[in-house]
Design an enzyme around this catalytic site. Structure first.
Site, PDB file in Angstrom:
ATOM      1  N   ILE A 292     -83.125 -26.856 -65.749  1.00  0.00           N
ATOM      2  CA  ILE A 292     -82.891 -25.625 -66.249  1.00  0.00           C
ATOM      3  C   ILE A 292     -83.364 -24.340 -65.237  1.00  0.00           C
ATOM      4  CG2 ILE A 292     -83.193 -26.315 -68.767  1.00  0.00           C
ATOM      5  CD1 ILE A 292     -85.900 -25.150 -69.033  1.00  0.00           C
ATOM      6  N   GLY A 293     -83.869 -24.722 -64.038  1.00  0.00           N
ATOM      7  CA  GLY A 293     -84.302 -23.621 -63.484  1.00  0.00           C
ATOM      8  C   GLY A 293     -85.005 -24.390 -61.840  1.00  0.00           C
ATOM      9  N   LYS A 294     -84.911 -23.402 -60.885  1.00  0.00           N
ATOM     10  CA  LYS A 294     -85.294 -23.742 -59.671  1.00  0.00           C
ATOM     11  C   LYS A 294     -85.910 -22.613 -58.849  1.00  0.00           C
ATOM     12  CE  LYS A 294     -83.746 -26.441 -56.026  1.00  0.00           C
ATOM     13  NZ  LYS A 294     -82.565 -26.952 -55.069  1.00  0.00           N
TER      14      LYS A 294
ATOM     15  N   PHE B   2     -90.655 -23.400 -54.448  1.00  0.00           N
ATOM     16  CA  PHE B   2     -91.231 -24.645 -54.282  1.00  0.00           C
ATOM     17  C   PHE B   2     -91.249 -25.571 -55.329  1.00  0.00           C
ATOM     18  CE2 PHE B   2     -92.991 -21.089 -52.518  1.00  0.00           C
ATOM     19  CZ  PHE B   2     -93.029 -21.340 -51.192  1.00  0.00           C
ATOM     20  N   ALA B   3     -90.509 -25.391 -56.458  1.00  0.00           N
ATOM     21  CA  ALA B   3     -90.412 -26.192 -57.740  1.00  0.00           C
ATOM     22  C   ALA B   3     -89.282 -26.226 -58.445  1.00  0.00           C
ATOM     23  CB  ALA B   3     -91.537 -25.767 -58.665  1.00  0.00           C
ATOM     24  N   GLN B   4     -88.933 -27.109 -59.390  1.00  0.00           N
ATOM     25  CA  GLN B   4     -87.775 -27.385 -60.190  1.00  0.00           C
ATOM     26  C   GLN B   4     -88.539 -27.377 -61.650  1.00  0.00           C
ATOM     27  OE1 GLN B   4     -88.093 -29.763 -57.370  1.00  0.00           O
ATOM     28  NE2 GLN B   4     -86.951 -28.654 -56.447  1.00  0.00           N
ATOM     29  N   VAL B   5     -87.782 -26.723 -62.437  1.00  0.00           N
ATOM     30  CA  VAL B   5     -88.048 -26.612 -63.894  1.00  0.00           C
ATOM     31  C   VAL B   5     -87.151 -27.296 -64.748  1.00  0.00           C
ATOM     32  CG1 VAL B   5     -88.709 -25.150 -65.759  1.00  0.00           C
ATOM     33  CG2 VAL B   5     -89.052 -24.472 -63.630  1.00  0.00           C
TER      34      VAL B   5
ATOM     35  N   LYS C 117     -92.655 -27.963 -65.242  1.00  0.00           N
ATOM     36  CA  LYS C 117     -92.256 -27.404 -63.917  1.00  0.00           C
ATOM     37  C   LYS C 117     -93.002 -28.433 -63.024  1.00  0.00           C
ATOM     38  CE  LYS C 117     -93.976 -23.291 -61.318  1.00  0.00           C
ATOM     39  NZ  LYS C 117     -94.906 -22.078 -61.264  1.00  0.00           N
TER      40      LYS C 117
ATOM     41  N   ASP D  60     -97.711 -10.302 -60.027  1.00  0.00           N
ATOM     42  CA  ASP D  60     -96.288 -10.812 -59.841  1.00  0.00           C
ATOM     43  C   ASP D  60     -95.549 -10.554 -60.915  1.00  0.00           C
ATOM     44  OD1 ASP D  60     -94.172 -11.430 -58.237  1.00  0.00           O
ATOM     45  OD2 ASP D  60     -94.367 -13.693 -58.727  1.00  0.00           O
TER      46      ASP D  60
END
EC number: 2.7.11.1
Length: 930
Positions: A29-31, A34-37, A52, A166
C-alpha cells in the site's frame, strides 16, 4: 483470505514468508526510500494492520540508528492522534513494524484528490457538507478539524520533550470516521480501547494521526540540535541555514502544512534546499494567500505567525496550543456537527480553580497536576467543545466522556499494548499529562490579531504550470535530506574567529580579559567535534532573522579578497590541463552579482616576516607552534583547492549553463531543462556526476581537516594555555578559515546539485546496466561518503584514482615542456599542482594528525599519510611519484633561476655600456678620412 494473499505485490511474493509473527502480509500500500508498507491481517482476530518492512541491507549505520530510535519512541507513545506500534518482528534481512492501519492514506494525497473526495464512500458526507472551493484547498472546517488533532499530538510530544523534525502532509495519516468504520465489516486492530477514538475535532470527519518518527528525538525546551533532517519543502529556515535549532522547528512545519491545506500547495517550492532557503529569505516573512482562498483572517494570521524566519519571532508552543483557532469552537458547522451542549455536564464543573498567569507557569503546573483537575477545568476552551463535537450524539457524549475522559487524557500505558509482545516501561509520575489541557478563556491580550484591513491581498497565479507540478511531485517523492553536524561546526568556528580576530592584541592582559573569562567555560580540550560551543555563539543564534542580519559569508559568498586570484597558479594549471585533456579551458573569470564563482582559487596570503611571528623573542616556542598550525591549515586548504578545481572541470561539463548569475549556487532555471541542452548521453551524465561527486566529497574532507586543526588551535588559545600570540598570525589564520568556510558551503551546495543530477540520471539507465542502482551493493554506498542519502556509485569510482591519473597527466605534459624548454613557469605550476593532488591522495581523515599539529608537535613529512586507505605498496608508489615530481620541480626552478640570472646579467652589461658612452653599433662601419 486466500484472495488477499494472491493480491500481494510482486515484491511481497519474493519474500521467503508471507507471515510475520502473528500477522499475514497482504498487498503493498506504500513505498518509501528504504521501506515498503503492506496491508496485513492478524491471524486470529482478522484485524487489519499496516506492516512497515525495512530491508536491513539498504540501511547504513545512521539510518539503522534512526530506525531503532523510531521503534523505541513508538513503544513509549500512546495517543489517539499518533500512529501506534503494535509489534516489532525482526529477521536476518528485515525489520517489520506492525502499526495501526490508516485506510485513507496520507494528508498530501487527501489534498491533491480533494476534488474527488465526494466519490469516496468514507469522505462523501464530508465533501457534501464541506466542499472545497475552486482553485483553493480544503474547507476551513476540515482545516480546523485537522489542526486541532495535529496540535493535540504535538502537545503530547512536547510534554515528553520530543521533537518530531519531519512534520509534513505525507506523515499525517487519515482514518475514516468512527461511524463509517462501525458500518463496515473491516475491523482495525486497536492499540488500546480508545486509540481509534478522536479526542479533539469532529467525530464525523476523518481522524488524523501523526506518523513516521524516524527523525524524532528527545529535545528539552532549553536544548538545541544541529542535524539537518526533514523534508525539504517543510524544513524550517534555521535548519536550512545549518544553524542550531530547537523544537520550534516543528512549528514552522505546522505552518507549511496549514498553508498547504488552505491553498492546496506548499508556501515555498524549490528544486533543492538551497533554492528553498533563497525563496524563504526573499519573501521576508510576507506570506501571501491567493484571492480565491476563503478562510477567516485569524486562520491566516496564525499561519503568518508560524511562518516566521526567525525562531525568536515565531509563535511559541504555549501560545500556539492556547491560540483561539486551536482551542476555540469550529465555526461554520452544519447539520449534525452543530454542537448541542449537554445538560448534566454543568453539574460537574468546579468553580474555584485558579488559572495560571503565564504560559510557563501553566505548563509547569500541568506537568504536575491531578488528571481529574485537568479534565474538569470550568473554562477550558478545548474540553468544552470536545464534549459536543467529538460525538455527534448529544446523549452519548456525556456518558462516553465520563467513562473514558481520564483514560484518554492520561494515555495510560497500562491498558495499551497488552498481549502484543511490547514490553513498555512503567509510566512516570507526570504521564497523566493531558494532551489537551485547560487554558484561560480570555487570551486576547496575549494573542493580538492583526487587522484584516492591513493585509493587502495580492493577485496570484492560481494555475500551476506543468513544470511547477513536476517539481512539486519530485519534492514529494524526496523523503528527506540529512546534513550532519560538520556543516554547523564549520560555520560556527568561522563566525567565532571572525568575531574575535584581535585575540593577539594586549597579550599582557589576555588571561584576565573578559573575552578570556567567557571562553574558559567551554568543553574539554580533547573534544573532537571541531566546533567550540560558546555563549557567544548562542547569543548570535538568538539574533538570527532580525533586520540587518548579514549572512552573506555563509550563502551569498563574497569573492576572494586576494588580488589576482583568478589568475593564480593553481587556476592556470587546471586550465592548461583541461585544455590538453578535454580541448577547452575552464573559465575562471568572475561574474558580477552574488552568484558564487565556478572556481575560486585559494588566495595567496602574504607571508609575514619571521620577526612578526616570533613577537619579542620570549615566546618563540609558542609562536613556532602557531606558525606550524597556520602552515598545516593552509596546506590542507591548498590541497582541497586543487581537488576542487579538478571537480569543477567535471561540473562544467555536466552543467555548462550553471551556476549563472540569476540562478547561483549551482541551480538551474526552473523553466529550462538541461537534458536536451547539454547534449550528454545518460551514460556520460552518470559518469561525470559520479566523478564530480567523489571529488567534491574529497574536497570537503580536506576542508574539514583544515577546520579541525583551526578549531583545536583556537580552543587552545582561548583557554589561555599560551598567552603569546602574534596578531599577524591570528589574522592570517582567520583569513584562511573564512576562505575555508566560504569554500565549504559552496562545495556542499554543488555536491547536492551533482547528487540530484546523478540520482535522476541513474533512473534512466537500463535495468541491466552496471551503474544501475539495482546492481549496486553496500560497498558502493559507503564509497561515496554520503551513504546517508543512498547514493550508489559504479564500482571502481574513487577520488584517489581520479586524482592520481590527473596528477600523472599533468606531470607528463609538464615534463615534455621542460625538455623543450617551453613554458617553464607553466611547468612549475603543473608540477606543484600534481604534488598537491598526490599529497591529497595520501591524506586520510585521521584526527590524530590534527591534534599533533595543533598541539605543536613536530610534523613528520608523511604525517598525513598515516591511516590512508591505500595499501603499503600503493602508498609507497605515490610517495615515490611525489619525490620524482619534486625533483623535476627543483630542476625547473633552477633553470628559471639560471635564465633569470642570465637576463639580469645581460641587462647589467647593457646598462654599463650606456653609461660608458659606447652606444655605436658594432655592425655599422666607420668612415674616416683617407
Amino acid at each position: 483470505m486466500t484472495s488477499r494473499q494472491e493480491g500481494a505485490s510482486s515484491h511481497g511474493s519474493r519474500r521467503s514468508s508471507r507471515h510475520v509473527g502473528s500477522f499475514i502480509i497482504d498487498r503493498e500500500i506504500g513505498k518509501g526510500s528504504f521501506a515498503q508498507v503492506y496491508m496485513g491481517w492478524h491471524k486470529e482476530s482478522k484485524a487489519a494492520v499496516a506492516i512497515k518492512s525495512v530491508e536491513l541491507e539498504r540501511l547504513n549505520k545512521k539510518l539503522k540508528e534512526n530506525l531503532y530510535g523510531e521503534i523505541q519512541i513508538l513503544k513509549t507513545l500512546r495517543h489517539p492522534h499518533i500512529v501506534a506500534l503494535h509489534d516489532c518482528v525482526e529477521s536476518s534481512t528485515h525489520i517489520n513494524l506492525i502499526m495501526e492501519y490508516c485506510e485513507l492514506g496520507d494528508l498530501s494525497l487527501f489534498i491533491k484528490k480533494r476534488d474527488k473526495l465526494i466519490t469516496h464512500p468514507a469522505t462523501h458526507d464530508m465533501a457534501r457538507k464541506y466542499p472545497s472551493a475552486p482553485n483553493s484547498g480544503l474547507h476551513e472546517v476540515v482545516i480546523r478539524h485537522f489542526l486541532k488533532q495535529l496540535s493535540s499530538a504535538l502537545e503530547f510530544l512536547r510534554a515528553k520533550n520530543y521533537v518530531h523534525r519531519d512534520v509534513k502532509p505525507q506523515n499525517l495519516l487519515l482514518l475514516p470516521s468512527q461511524a463509517f468504520r462501525e458500518e463496515r465489516a473491516l475491523p482495525i486492530m486497536e492499540a488500546s480501547q480508545d486509540s481509534l477514538i478522536p479526542i479533539s475535532g469532529l467525530a464525523s470527519l476523518p481522524m488524523l494521526k501523526l506518523a513516521d518518527f524516524g527523525f524524532a528525538r528527545v529535545l528539552p525546551s532549553t536544548s538545541l540540535a544541529d542535524t539537518l533532517c526533514g523534508s525539504p519543502l517543510y524544513m524550517a529556515p534555521e535548519i536550512l541555514r545549518y544553524e542550531r535549532y530547537d523544537a520550534k522547528a516543528d512549528l514552522w512545519s505546522v505552518g507549511t502544512v496549514l498553508y498547504e491545506m488552505i491553498t492546496g500547495r506548499p508556501p515555498f517550492r524549490a528544486r533543492n534546499h538551497v533554492e528553498l532557503l533563497r525563496k524563504i529569505e526573499a519573501a521576508e516573512d510576507v506570506i501571501k494567500f491567493p484571492r480565491e482562498v476563503s478562510v477567516t483572517p485569524d486562520l491566516k494570521a496564525l499561519v503568518r505567525s508560524l511562518l516566521k524566519r526567525s525562531p525568536v519571532e515565531r509563535l511559541s508552543f504555549e501560545n500556539f496550543f492556547a491560540h483561539h483557532v486551536v482551542t476555540g469552537d469550529i465555526l461554520g458547522l452544519v447539520e449534525d456537527d452543530i454542537p448541542k451542549p449537554p445538560k448534566r455536564e454543568l453539574e460537574t464543573i468546579r468553580q474555584g480553580e485558579a488559572l495560571p498567569s503565564s504560559p510557563r507557569v501553566q505548563m509547569a503546573r500541568q506537568l504536575s497536576s491531578d488528571p481529574r483537575d485537568t479534565r474538569s477545568s470550568p473554562k477550558s476552551p478545548r474540553s468544552s467543545p470536545r464534549s459536543s463535537t467529538v460525538n455527534s450524539s448529544a446523549d452519548a457524549a456525556p456518558r462516553r466522556q465520563s467513562q473514558n475522559a481520564e483514560r484518554r487524557l492520561s494515555i495510560s500505558s497500562h491498558n495499551s499494548g497488552q498481549g502484543l509482545g511490547i514490553q513498555r516501561p512503567a509510566p512516570p509520575i507526570q504521564s497523566h499529562t493531558a494532551p489537551n489541557h485547560p487554558r484561560a478563556a480570555d487570551r486576547s491580550g496575549r494573542e493580538p490579531q492583526p487587522s484584516s484591513l492591513r493585509v493587502a491581498r495580492q493577485p496570484s497565479d492560481v494555475s500551476l504550470t506543468e513544470e511547477e507540478k513536476a517539481a512539486q511531485d519530485v519534492m514529494f517523492e524526496r523523503d528527506y535530506v540529512v546534513v550532519e553536524r560538520r556543516h554547523v561546526e564549520v560555520n560556527a568556528l568561522a563566525d567565532e574567529l571572525a568575531a574575535n580576530e584581535k585575540l593577539g592584541q594586549n597579550n599582557s592582559s589576555a588571561k584576565s580579559s573578559p573575552l578570556q573569562r567567557r571562553y574558559t567555560q567551554q568543553g574539554s580540550a580533547t573534544s573532537t567535534t571541531g566546533a567550540i560551543p560558546t555563549p557567544a555563539s548562542r547569543t548570535a543564534l538568538v539574533a538570527q532573522g532580525r533586520a540587518g542580519q548579514d549572512r552573506r559569508s555563509s550563502y551569498e559568498k563574497a569573492l576572494s579578497a586576494s588580488p589576482g586570484s583568478a589568475s593564480s597558479a593553481i587556476s592556470k594549471a587546471i586550465q592548461d590541463a583541461s585544455l590538453r585533456l578535454f580541448g577547452y579551458k575552464v573559465n575562471t573569470m568572475r561574474q558580477k552579482g552574488s552568484s558564487p564563482p565556478l572556481y575560486q582559487p585559494f588566495p595567496a596570503y602574504p607571508t609575514p616576516t619571521s620577526a612578526g611571528l616570533l613577537s619579542d623573542g620570549k615566546g618563540s616556542q609558542v609562536s613556532d607552534e602557531d606558525a606550524k598550525a597556520a602552515q598545516a591549515i593552509e596546506e590542507f586548504a591548498t590541497r582541497s583547492d586543487c581537488v576542487y578545481g579538478f571537480a569543477e572541470v567535471k561540473y562544467k561539463q555536466l552543467l555548462p549553463m550553471a551556476p549563472s548569475m540569476d540562478y547561483g549556487l549551482g541551480g538551474v532555471s526552473p523553466d529550462k531543462g538541461t537534458s536536451e541542452e547539454d547534449g550528454l548521453t545518460v551514460d556520460a551524465t552518470v559518469a561525470l556526476s559520479e566523478e564530480a561527486l567523489v571529488l567534491y566529497v574529497k574536497s570537503l574532507t580536506l576542508l574539514a581537516r583544515a577546520m579541525d586543526i583551526a578549531s583545536l588551535w583556537w580552543s587552545k588559545k582561548t583557554r589561555a594555555e599560551s598567552s603569546v600570540v602574534s596578531q599577524t598570525l591570528v589574522q592570517r589564520i582567520n583569513a584562511v578559515v573564512q576562505w575555508v568556510r566560504q569554500r565549504f558551503n559552496e562545495v556542499l551546495e554543488k555536491s547536492e546539485v551533482v547528487r540530484l543530477k546523478l540520482t535522476e540520471a541513474q533512473k534512466l539507465l537500463p535495468e541491466d546496466h552496471p551503474s544501475n542502482p539495482a546492481h549496486q551493493g553496500e560497498d558502493s554506498i559507503a564509497s561515496s561518503a554520503v551513504g546517508a542519502k543512498q547514493v550508489y556509485l559504479t564500482p571502481g569510482i574513487s577520488a584517489e584514482k581520479l586524482m592520481y591519473d590527473r596528477a600523472l597527466e599533468m606531470s607528463r605534459a609538464a615534463a615534455i615542456d621542460e625538455v623543450t624548454n617551453e613554458n617553464l613557469p607553466g611547468c612549475e605550476i603543473s608540477y606543484l599542482t600534481a604534488i598537491r593532488m598526490l599529497e591529497a591522495v595520501l591524506d586520510s581523515d585521521d584526527e590524530a594528525t590534527a591534534r599533533n599539529i595543533s598541539s605543536g608537535k613536530e610534523i613528520a613529512k608523511d604525517a598525513t599519510q598515516e591511516g590512508s586507505d591505500l595499501d603499503t605498496e600503493e602508498a609507497a608508489h605515490v610517495r615515490k611519484m611525489i619525490t620524482m615530481i619534486t625533483g623535476r620541480l627543483n630542476m625547473v626552478r633552477k633553470k628559471q633561476q639560471m635564465i633569470a640570472e642570465a637576463n639580469n646579467q645581460a641587462k647589467h652589461v647593457s646598462a654599463m655600456r650606456r653609461l660608458s658612452g659606447d652606444v655605436t653599433p658594432r655592425s655599422v662601419p666607420s668612415y674616416g678620412s683617407t
